[in-house]
Design a protein around this motif. Structure first.
Motif: not given
Length: 396
Positions: A182-193, A228-239
């Motif tokens: 649900s979080g991923r879907e919300a992020l994708q919708q938010y990025f699309a907006e 790319l936004c999702y990748l930067l968010l996940i990979a960048g935040n965790l590491t």
């Protein structure tokens, strides 16, 4: 024992087992997961920079380890992390126009402002968990600012982002999986907006720059920008969270090195590189053989997945004298923690900037910072990542 963070013995003492492998079977055939595992710096550097190796899991043979990382069907399209040329070259060249050393340096004032704000807001500054109040929220807030997320939306954005931390957790519960989806879907919708708004009214944020980026007449599609936004968010935040946490822990456990850093702040950049070598937030990289080859005297078949233990390269005594010693003044603080070759981590400049600012600031703010008595920080159980769950400290 399995060679991953899912095995608590390996997770807590990886170098002990990697040293044994490097000595007796440096090119190790892991038959359980049908992969080859490398532990020598020489072999790992060669593979990282080898152009005849792939990242796309579809190029691995059926039933192999590489095909376990994702659901592969006729609709599968790898993200930039797992793409090969020409797609990878096109995506990376476009992203590099918006995400580079100059953009990371431009973020430094904002990183400092966020770090100070987080330290100001610690509920009990005498006793706190560094991970919870500092190293975890800081990268999320910074990347949100870089993406141009409205401040009034950042609380929702952080909640959705935090839910994605389980993406690397194969033992997540049904509830955690549902929250992640649900979080991923919300992020994708938010990025699309946001993309829709930025196409009409460009700003100076990263998403605006990704929309504007062009190479040889090609631009990124909306789906590619969201990915790319999702990748930067996940990979960048965790590491980056793990880089800061691991660095604070290493300095607290090595007070002589902490004293050296306090006395010689000019060592900060070198200290961050030594942290990356000594306790890397990323433990492995992967490649797939696209043709028969030989590594270290061992024949590798086409389609064979190859796992590179970055811990092994970073603690190989042939490349790093006294590798078990944490030395922030190490003359050559070279490491493999950001990968290498054409897949070298594109977020490295921002991760370095955040660590170079956040770690010294924490120790400057709390001169008497020390581990809480009896605190033994537990490691996370995430494949390919290495960090601590909590880091309780006292300040007086």
């Amino acid at each position: 024992m399995s060679l991953s963070a899912l095995d608590p013995t390996f997770r807590d003492q990886p170098n002990e087992y990697i040293d044994q492998l490097r000595s007796f079977e440096p090119v190790y055939r892991d038959r359980e997961f049908d992969r080859v595992v490398l532990t020598r710096a020489e072999d790992i550097d060669m593979v990282l920079n080898h152009r005849a190796l792939a990242k796309d899991p579809r190029k691995s043979r059926p039933g192999s380890y590489a095909r376990m990382i994702d659901t592969i069907d006729e609709n599968y399209r790898p993200s930039m992390l797992f793409a090969d040329d020409p797609d990878h070259k096109r995506l990376r060249s476009l992203v590099a126009k918006a995400f580079n050393l100059q953009s990371a340096d431009a973020m430094r004032p904002r990183i400092l402002e966020v770090a100070n704000r987080l330290l100001d807001g610690i509920p009990d500054p005498r006793h706190f968990d560094v991970v919870e109040v500092y190293s975890n929220p800081l990268p999320t807030i910074v990347i949100a600012a870089a993406l141009g997320i409205d401040e009034c939306d950042q609380q929702d954005f952080k909640r959705w982002s935090d839910s994605q931390g389980h993406v690397f957790n194969p033992r997540r519960t049904k509830e955690e999986s549902a929250n992640m989806a649900s979080g991923r879907e919300a992020l994708q919708q938010y990025f699309a907006e946001i993309i829709k708004k930025r196409r009409k009214d460009r700003g100076t944020d990263l998403i605006s720059n990704l929309i504007s980026a062009e190479e040889d007449g090609q631009k990124l599609t909306e789906a590619e920008i969201i990915s790319l936004c999702y990748l930067l968010l996940i990979a960048g935040n965790l590491t980056t969270t793990d880089l800061i946490g691991n660095g604070v822990l290493a300095l607290l456990k090595n007070p002589d090195e902490l004293a050296k850093l306090r006395a010689q702040p000019e060592l900060t950049r070198n200290a961050i590189e030594e942290i990356l070598r000594y306790d890397s937030p990323v433990t492995t990289a992967s490649r797939i053989a696209t043709r028969p080859m030989n590594i270290g005297g061992v024949d590798i078949e086409e389609g064979q997945p190859i796992t590179l233990l970055l811990f092994g390269a970073n603690h190989d005594p042939s490349a790093h004298p006294h590798p078990g010693k944490f030395d922030i003044a190490r003359p050559d603080a070279y490491h493999s923690s950001f990968g290498g070759g054409s897949h070298f981590c594109i977020g490295a400049p921002l991760a370095r900037a955040e660590a170079q600012i956040a770690i010294p600031l924490l120790f400057a703010r709390f001169p008497k910072l020390r581990l809480t008595q009896g605190e033994f920080p537990a490691r996370k159980s995430l494949v390919s990542l290495n960090g601590i769950r909590t880091l309780w400290v006292d300040t007086d």
